[in-house]
Scaffold this active site. Structure first.
Site, mmCIF file in Angstrom:
data_model
loop_
_atom_site.group_PDB
_atom_site.id
_atom_site.type_symbol
_atom_site.label_atom_id
_atom_site.label_comp_id
_atom_site.label_asym_id
_atom_site.label_seq_id
_atom_site.Cartn_x
_atom_site.Cartn_y
_atom_site.Cartn_z
ATOM 1 N N GLN A 123 0.844 -1.194 0.000
ATOM 2 C CA GLN A 123 0.000 0.000 0.000
ATOM 3 C C GLN A 123 0.880 1.246 0.000
ATOM 4 O O GLN A 123 1.878 1.258 0.726
ATOM 5 C CB GLN A 123 -0.906 0.033 1.240
ATOM 6 C CG GLN A 123 -2.062 1.012 1.078
ATOM 7 C CD GLN A 123 -2.956 1.101 2.325
ATOM 8 O OE1 GLN A 123 -2.628 0.575 3.370
ATOM 9 N NE2 GLN A 123 -4.068 1.784 2.208
ATOM 10 N N GLY A 138 2.999 1.650 11.601
ATOM 11 C CA GLY A 138 2.667 0.970 12.848
ATOM 12 C C GLY A 138 2.176 -0.428 12.515
ATOM 13 O O GLY A 138 2.624 -1.428 13.071
ATOM 14 N N GLU A 188 -2.687 -3.918 7.326
ATOM 15 C CA GLU A 188 -3.777 -4.889 7.470
ATOM 16 C C GLU A 188 -3.750 -6.024 6.453
ATOM 17 O O GLU A 188 -4.806 -6.417 5.941
ATOM 18 C CB GLU A 188 -5.104 -4.135 7.357
ATOM 19 C CG GLU A 188 -5.408 -3.488 5.979
ATOM 20 C CD GLU A 188 -4.900 -2.074 5.812
ATOM 21 O OE1 GLU A 188 -3.903 -1.714 6.473
ATOM 22 O OE2 GLU A 188 -5.482 -1.318 5.011
ATOM 23 N N HIS A 211 -7.037 -1.766 15.301
ATOM 24 C CA HIS A 211 -7.129 -1.053 14.025
ATOM 25 C C HIS A 211 -6.894 -2.006 12.844
ATOM 26 O O HIS A 211 -7.707 -2.070 11.916
ATOM 27 C CB HIS A 211 -6.111 0.092 14.014
ATOM 28 C CG HIS A 211 -6.104 0.892 12.758
ATOM 29 N ND1 HIS A 211 -6.734 2.120 12.645
ATOM 30 C CD2 HIS A 211 -5.560 0.640 11.541
ATOM 31 C CE1 HIS A 211 -6.568 2.571 11.415
ATOM 32 N NE2 HIS A 211 -5.852 1.695 10.716
ATOM 33 N N GLU A 212 -5.806 -2.743 12.890
ATOM 34 C CA GLU A 212 -5.499 -3.621 11.742
ATOM 35 C C GLU A 212 -6.535 -4.733 11.625
ATOM 36 O O GLU A 212 -6.920 -5.111 10.521
ATOM 37 C CB GLU A 212 -4.082 -4.196 11.859
ATOM 38 C CG GLU A 212 -2.965 -3.158 11.961
ATOM 39 C CD GLU A 212 -3.064 -1.999 10.981
ATOM 40 O OE1 GLU A 212 -3.657 -2.158 9.909
ATOM 41 O OE2 GLU A 212 -2.559 -0.905 11.309
ATOM 42 N N HIS A 240 -9.723 -3.538 9.914
ATOM 43 C CA HIS A 240 -9.623 -3.472 8.449
ATOM 44 C C HIS A 240 -10.134 -4.752 7.780
ATOM 45 O O HIS A 240 -10.431 -4.748 6.584
ATOM 46 C CB HIS A 240 -8.169 -3.252 8.024
ATOM 47 C CG HIS A 240 -7.747 -1.810 7.938
ATOM 48 N ND1 HIS A 240 -8.425 -0.878 7.182
ATOM 49 C CD2 HIS A 240 -6.689 -1.159 8.487
ATOM 50 C CE1 HIS A 240 -7.797 0.293 7.280
ATOM 51 N NE2 HIS A 240 -6.749 0.156 8.070
ATOM 52 N N GLU A 293 -9.821 4.070 6.035
ATOM 53 C CA GLU A 293 -9.189 4.473 7.296
ATOM 54 C C GLU A 293 -10.155 5.141 8.279
ATOM 55 O O GLU A 293 -10.005 4.996 9.488
ATOM 56 C CB GLU A 293 -7.974 5.368 7.022
ATOM 57 C CG GLU A 293 -6.874 4.689 6.198
ATOM 58 C CD GLU A 293 -6.290 3.432 6.854
ATOM 59 O OE1 GLU A 293 -6.513 3.199 8.047
ATOM 60 O OE2 GLU A 293 -5.605 2.663 6.131
ATOM 61 N N ASP A 332 2.139 8.506 -1.073
ATOM 62 C CA ASP A 332 3.004 8.449 0.115
ATOM 63 C C ASP A 332 3.247 9.827 0.719
ATOM 64 O O ASP A 332 3.546 9.957 1.897
ATOM 65 C CB ASP A 332 4.380 7.858 -0.246
ATOM 66 C CG ASP A 332 4.284 6.390 -0.616
ATOM 67 O OD1 ASP A 332 3.310 5.737 -0.203
ATOM 68 O OD2 ASP A 332 5.184 5.912 -1.336
ATOM 69 N N TYR A 386 -8.344 9.452 8.453
ATOM 70 C CA TYR A 386 -8.524 8.637 9.666
ATOM 71 C C TYR A 386 -9.487 9.328 10.639
ATOM 72 O O TYR A 386 -10.546 8.812 10.962
ATOM 73 C CB TYR A 386 -7.185 8.454 10.405
ATOM 74 C CG TYR A 386 -6.196 7.555 9.713
ATOM 75 C CD1 TYR A 386 -5.496 7.979 8.598
ATOM 76 C CD2 TYR A 386 -5.931 6.288 10.182
ATOM 77 C CE1 TYR A 386 -4.569 7.158 7.969
ATOM 78 C CE2 TYR A 386 -5.002 5.456 9.569
ATOM 79 C CZ TYR A 386 -4.329 5.900 8.469
ATOM 80 O OH TYR A 386 -3.418 5.085 7.842
ATOM 81 N N ARG A 391 9.850 3.865 11.777
ATOM 82 C CA ARG A 391 8.413 4.118 11.647
ATOM 83 C C ARG A 391 8.190 5.603 11.358
ATOM 84 O O ARG A 391 8.514 6.464 12.184
ATOM 85 C CB ARG A 391 7.737 3.702 12.958
ATOM 86 C CG ARG A 391 6.258 3.746 12.922
ATOM 87 C CD ARG A 391 5.698 3.196 14.227
ATOM 88 N NE ARG A 391 4.286 3.496 14.336
ATOM 89 C CZ ARG A 391 3.579 3.330 15.442
ATOM 90 N NH1 ARG A 391 4.165 2.870 16.535
ATOM 91 N NH2 ARG A 391 2.302 3.637 15.450
ATOM 92 N N LYS A 409 5.772 7.630 11.315
ATOM 93 C CA LYS A 409 4.971 8.454 12.224
ATOM 94 C C LYS A 409 5.866 9.145 13.252
ATOM 95 O O LYS A 409 5.583 10.253 13.703
ATOM 96 C CB LYS A 409 3.964 7.546 12.922
ATOM 97 C CG LYS A 409 3.149 8.228 13.971
ATOM 98 C CD LYS A 409 2.267 7.241 14.712
ATOM 99 C CE LYS A 409 1.679 7.905 15.927
ATOM 100 N NZ LYS A 409 0.965 6.988 16.794
#
Ligand code: BES
Ligand code: ZN
Length: 661
Positions: free
Chosen positions: A201, A328, A331, A355-356, A359, A378, A433, A441, A615, A617
């Site tokens: 993704q 993080g 899915e 969360h995952e 999905h 999301e 990206d 979200y 990561r 984030k």
């Protein structure tokens, strides 16, 4: 066979079907009237993510002020002519040369009587040969690669014999494939074996498989993966917990999925069950800690089924990746890919698992048809995540997760142009990206929360269950969802909901006035204490932090003003040992404060954090803050040191932060 050469611009025209003419003579070309064919013809946009060049975007696609619903601006594939229905992969993972090589066989459905070329998406693939035909009767056919677009990769045009319904492509990936990371043993927990993982993704499946890389297209797949004998391969498919390591692994994904959910992991992996249908794959060094941290996964699965309908994917397992994983979680169906940075020891960060898992309904079962519609994946998933957290951990946790999400949304709204605050975002000419944000979200989730508040929770849950059943295994657009809303909730509750208000949420920037504002009592207690400390009325040691959860620490730290004095920083750090925090989220919030205030005692931890974790984030905001706070040289030095261990995506987005290219 060598790829047939053709001039890029002409090749694109021919490949796309705009001009019907022979490859050798250009005299007898006629313009296609079919708008579906024209979809593919335009030059790809040469825009940068920050400054989309309107003029460079595809002509037909930019003719309107708004992007067209149902059009995928991020694929070259002529999906109106052909649809890939099934993929058969046979790949060898060559760790010495860092390439995947083998064959992809695509079963295709024809949607047209004509016999246009088949256009597939690729990126940095070395295509060795292509065969096509009916059933097993495949013959070498002509193929050519078109002009490379910096965001989209390179279209592969294949001449199909009449009636052909199968294409076999022999190829190998590049060591720099954007969707594959090859890790040295040193970057793993065990330090003895290499590791590989893919991340498809949004548009990176094309860097390891030539296919129609568009979420509108769903396919089943089978795969044979060949690895060094001592390693185990797992995929987003039917992993068998009993599998012995022998270097050849067979997979089957019998449900049709979009290409961005095809995933592969290879490493010194072992399995530990967590429940009847759930388990963890991890390196042995992380296996027990992971299984303990995520032991509530089975409960999460059960409550989600009870409220939103059956889990339709058989098993649900987790794959724990090395810390360079750029997200993080991801899915991938039946096997979510998870960063090890959430193994905090106290389950404080397990909302990621909820969360995952969520999905599996919102995203994997009902899928966004294009990246413009990402909020359908999301936003619904974020809403479901909070609900799952409430079912499993109770109201207080739910309120805190909701309130933190709201604050994240506010932070993003302060930070981006109006046009990027729109849920159905205009992605034309942009790299998905680079456009990533909290808007799909948290704004998506807040919108659903408002609907829930208006029609009542029970009714809204019923609506969601019906929605998942109605669109199961389909890819839908924002407009498909709105139409469904018109026919269901809006019809049922005309006095409570209006299409006007819904359009405002979906197509306008910001948060509509009167939207709900989730709050938490556990947080409101913290505001006055923080203020008293900032005003010098109390000492840090006077603050009663006993029993504070990670969420409260995060709230306490994220609510600090931009600038703190040296004394204040020292006092916080010596009282609460923040620089040494083992919780990566707390460490991140603290390091952001440290960077903004040039707090030198945290520099060693900052470097260790940035080198050890990939990561995005965490990494991107830290580099950005360093660049903005006089730490440019340090940022460059640390980035160059960390780069060999970063995932290609982390390298790409942070190079931009640091070097601006
Ligand atoms: N599917 C996303 C990750 C993603 C989104 C990758 C868009 C590429 C493009 C995944 O489910 C996700 O949202 N991960 C978040 C989890 C968090 C919100 C709990 C992450 O990685 O931080
Ligand atoms: Zn997600």
């Amino acid at each position: 066979m060598l790829p047939q050469l053709f001039t890029p611009s002409l090749g694109r025209l021919i490949g796309a079907g705009l001009l019907a003419c022979s490859l050798t003579t250009l005299t007898a070309c006629s313009k296609s009237e079919d708008p579906a064919q024209q979809k593919q013809i335009e030059e790809p946009p040469a825009a940068t993510a920050d400054q989309p060049q309107k003029d460079a975007a595809p002509a037909e696609k930019t003719a309107d002020a708004e992007p067209k619903s149902g059009v995928d601006y991020h694929s070259f594939a002529n999906t109106d002519d052909y649809r890939v229905k099934h993929l058969d992969l046979d790949l060898t993972a060559d760790f010495d040369n860092k390439v995947l090589k083998g064959e992809a066989i695509l079963d295709i459905q024809r949607l047209t009587q004509k016999n246009p070329s088949l256009i597939l998406d690729t990126r940095d693939l070395d295509i060795k040969a292509v065969r096509a035909g009916v059933g097993n009767n495949l013959k070498d056919v002509k193929f050519s690669l078109g002009k490379t677009d910096p965001h989209l990769g390179t279209p592969l045009k294949i001449e199909l014999p009449k009636g052909a319904n199968r294409v076999a492509i022999q190829y190998q990936t590049s060591p720099d494939a954007s969707g594959v990371q090859w890790l040295e043993p040193q970057q793993t927990a065990g330090k003895k074996h290499p590791f590989l993982f893919t991340q498809a993704q949004a548009i990176h499946a094309r860097s390891f498989i030539p296919l129609q890389d568009s979420p509108q297209v769903r396919m089943t797949y089978k795969a044979t993966i060949r690895t060094p004998k001592e390693l185990l391969a797992v995929m987003s498919a039917n992993n068998d917990p009993e599998t012995e390591k022998d270097g050849v692994y067979e997979f089957d994904m019998p449900q049709p999925i979009p290409s961005y959910l095809i995933a592969l992991g290879i490493g010194n992996l072992e399995f530990k069950p967590m429940g009847e249908r759930t388990g963890v794959y991890a390196e042995p060094e992380l296996l027990d800690a992971s299984a303990k941290e995520f032991e509530d996964t089975e409960d999460m699965l059960e409550v989600t089924e009870e409220n939103y309908g059956p889990y339709r994917w058989d098993r649900y397992d987790l794959l724990i990746l090395p810390p360079s994983f750029p997200f993080g979680g991801m899915e991938n169906p039946r096997l979510s890919f998870i960063t090890p940075t959430v193994i905090a020891g106290d389950k404080s960060l397990v909302a990621l698992i909820a969360h995952e898992l969520a999905h599996s309904w919102s995203g994997n079962l009902v899928t966004n048809a294009s990246w413009r519609d990402l909020w359908l994946n999301e936003g619904f998933t974020t809403y479901l995540t909070n609900r799952i957290m409430q079912f499993v951990y109770g109201d207080e946790r739910y309120n805190m997760e909701m309130a933190l999400g709201y604050d994240d949304l506010q932070a993003d709204l302060n930070d981006r142009p109006d046009k990027d605050e729109i849920m159905a975002i205009d992605m034309r000419g942009r790299d998905p990206d680079e456009v990533f944000s909290n808007i799909p979200y948290e704004k998506g989730s807040l919108f659903l929360y408002e609907l829930e508040q208006k029609v009542g929770r029970e009714n809204f849950d019923k609506f969601l269950m019906d929605y998942f059943n109605n669109f199961a295994f389909q890819s839908i657009t924002t407009e498909d969802f709105l139409k469904y809303l018109d026919e269901t909730l809006l019809k049922q509750y005309p006095d409570k909901l209006s299409r006007e208000r819904i359009n405002q949420w979906v197509f306008e920037p910001g948060i509509p006035e009167g939207a709900p504002h989730p709050q938490s009592d556990a947080f409101s207690k913290i505001d006055p204490v923080r203020q008293q400390w900032l005003d010098g009325k109390i000492k840090a040691s006077d603050i009663d932090t006993k029993g504070w959860t990670f969420h409260q620490w995060k709230y306490f730290l994220d609510g600090m003003p931009e600038k703190l004095s040296d004394e204040q920083l020292k006092e916080l750090d010596s009282t609460f040992k923040l620089t040494q925090s083992k919780n990566n989220e707390v460490a991140f919030s603290w390091l952001m404060i440290a960077v903004r205030n040039n707090y030198a005692p945290a520099n060693a931890r900052l470097e260790e954090f940035l080198v050890g974790i990939g990561r995005n984030k965490f990494v991107r905001p830290l580099y950005r803050a360093m660049m903005e706070n006089g730490m440019e040289d340090e940022a460059k030095r640390i980035f160059e040191k960390a780069k060999p261990g970063y995932h290609p995506l982390t390298v790409k987005v942070n190079s931009k932060v640091i070097y601006g290219d």
